[in-house]
Write an enzyme that holds these catalytic residues in place. Sequence first.
Site, PDB file in Angstrom:
ATOM      1  N   LYS A  11     -27.048 -47.355  40.822  1.00 22.39           N
ATOM      2  CA  LYS A  11     -26.728 -45.926  40.859  1.00 22.39           C
ATOM      3  C   LYS A  11     -27.656 -45.106  39.972  1.00 22.39           C
ATOM      4  O   LYS A  11     -27.637 -43.867  40.007  1.00 22.39           O
ATOM      5  CB  LYS A  11     -25.267 -45.711  40.460  1.00 22.39           C
ATOM      6  N   SER A  38     -15.007 -57.083  40.100  1.00 24.20           N
ATOM      7  CA  SER A  38     -15.147 -56.413  38.812  1.00 24.20           C
ATOM      8  C   SER A  38     -14.115 -55.293  38.691  1.00 24.20           C
ATOM      9  O   SER A  38     -13.526 -54.843  39.680  1.00 24.20           O
ATOM     10  CB  SER A  38     -16.554 -55.821  38.671  1.00 24.20           C
TER      11      SER A  38
END
Length: 624
Positions: A410, A451
């Site tokens: 990102k 996660s």
Amino acid sequence: MIKKVFHPSLVYLSDVVGVALAWWLAYLVRFNFDIPKDFNAGLYQGLFVTLVLQGLLLRAFGLYRSIWVFASLPDLVCIARAVAVSALLTPLVVVVAVRSAPEVPRLVFAMQPLLLAMYMGGSRVLYRTWKESRLYGGLRALGQPVVVLGTGDAAVSLVRELSRSAEWRVVGLLDDNKANQGREVYGCKVLGRIADLERIAEEYKVGHAIIAMPNERHEVRRKVASACVRAGVKALIVPAIADVMTGRVKVSEVRNVDVEDLLGRDPVRIHTAEVREYLRGKSVMVTGAGGSIGTELCRQIARYEPSILVCFDISEFALYRLCEEFAVHYPNIQLVALAGDVKDAVRVDEVITRFHPHVIFHAAAYKHVPLMEEDNAWQAVRNNVLGTWQVACSAVACGVSRFVLVSTDKAVNPTNVMGATKRLAEKVCQAMSAEGKTQFEIVRFGNVLGSAGSVIPKFQEQIAAGGPVTVTHPEITRFFMSIPEAAQLVLQAGSMGKGGEIFVLDMGEPVKIAELARDMIRLSGRSEEQIRVVFTGLRPGEKLYEEVLADAEETRATHHPKLRIARAQPVEEGSLDALLQWLRQRRPVGALEVRRELRRWVPEYTPSPSPPALTVVDKPGRRA
């Protein structure tokens, strides 16, 4: 379950009878079933000697330690050895022992062992066939119909084991190898190709398919698993071949196909010697050690026997869980759990000065995109940028040898605050690499399975609750990687850097999230009619497509196939001094100011406009 088997003494008695029958039949064949009276004495005296001699030999070769119902090739080999030895000794002993009787025909000596071998082997095979038909025939008829995918060694072993199962009934196999079409495996026919699964499942009323391809590349197994999901059958998979070879599990101990089988890739092969060289016997520090990536990094580091593992995290509960896990699974590792904030200069300096780590893995970060976009934007900047700067400065001041920043895809052409702060953290490390002797490396990767904040647990919870499953946009895609794979590649990158590099992990092919949601619904045993997919619209700062490299960047290969090095734009010396002053100010900063300043420091940052509200219910069977 076998409740009754022949006692070894009965098996031995059967073989002794076989010795006598073989001797008598050899005489009959030799004389065309009309034995002259002159040869009767030799027949009976030789029979007595042969019974005693061969009876002792059969005992000596240990033929009666195995169970008849499990008679197999090793038993037949043992029979052949015993008969071969008796074929050599019997003529010698009989000729010496039977002197007064007429000579025993040589053809009898030649035929008797052959007839005996046929009797002993045939009786065992017939008994096993009869017993299995009684024990398992009725059970197989009651088992659930299942199709086996593959025709390799694992598939053959699986079909053999399932033939004794009361739970399953193999109706056939499917394989893409043309040479295997129409052939049989233990009486089960190869019915067609894997693409025919949906037709075969409907024709044979099959609700389950077992993927028996442990040696195939993960890409092949993933496509087969996806085919099962789309065919509407419950997919199972055989254990990894390594577990089968070591005896930890049996081939027949299948497990359910899970989402990692659909998203994962072939296991990562890291260069263990390189990683061990810079970790073994060294002091190692992990920030954000209680998070998903941080915890897995600690597990992986423990394998290389560091002298001490310093785990730094702001969450005391996360540290407690980590300590409890290490006490059970890694009791020999000296672990120090330290609570603290990476923005706290005094605490960070204290820890690094006290333990003087050889390498620091900086995984502490705020990573949730929507949460960091508005009300928490300033905290994202301080934690992700100022925190990185503080730990990096302390590392340089204390002469830490290596510093590895865990970054994200990102950070490439960011459209959200979180991505921009991680790109700025990368720039901090690039700038710091020119100072002191500390070697800085940066590692980028995408979403990790399981996660904290991952879409996978969210989908699982929504499916368990009966739906609907919420997806932000029909076209949104993401890269996925398992947590162990990501952690191993971070360690590998830490051993390869020369200073200032940005390592890019091979993330494979992007996955369309809407398709992932549908596959997870089918994996749960539900249909799209039962659990709907609802599109809710892109969240603040969310991108449709993630990138791994910025447009202006190039990559070059490394000696590891999963890692490449990005050639990022250089950071001018002293260009971030004003940034540090802004980060250290003691006043609240709003989201608008954060975005304005981030555009100043990260030119490629383009804030995405607030997306319009969108709620669309996906129609069953629709493909976005």
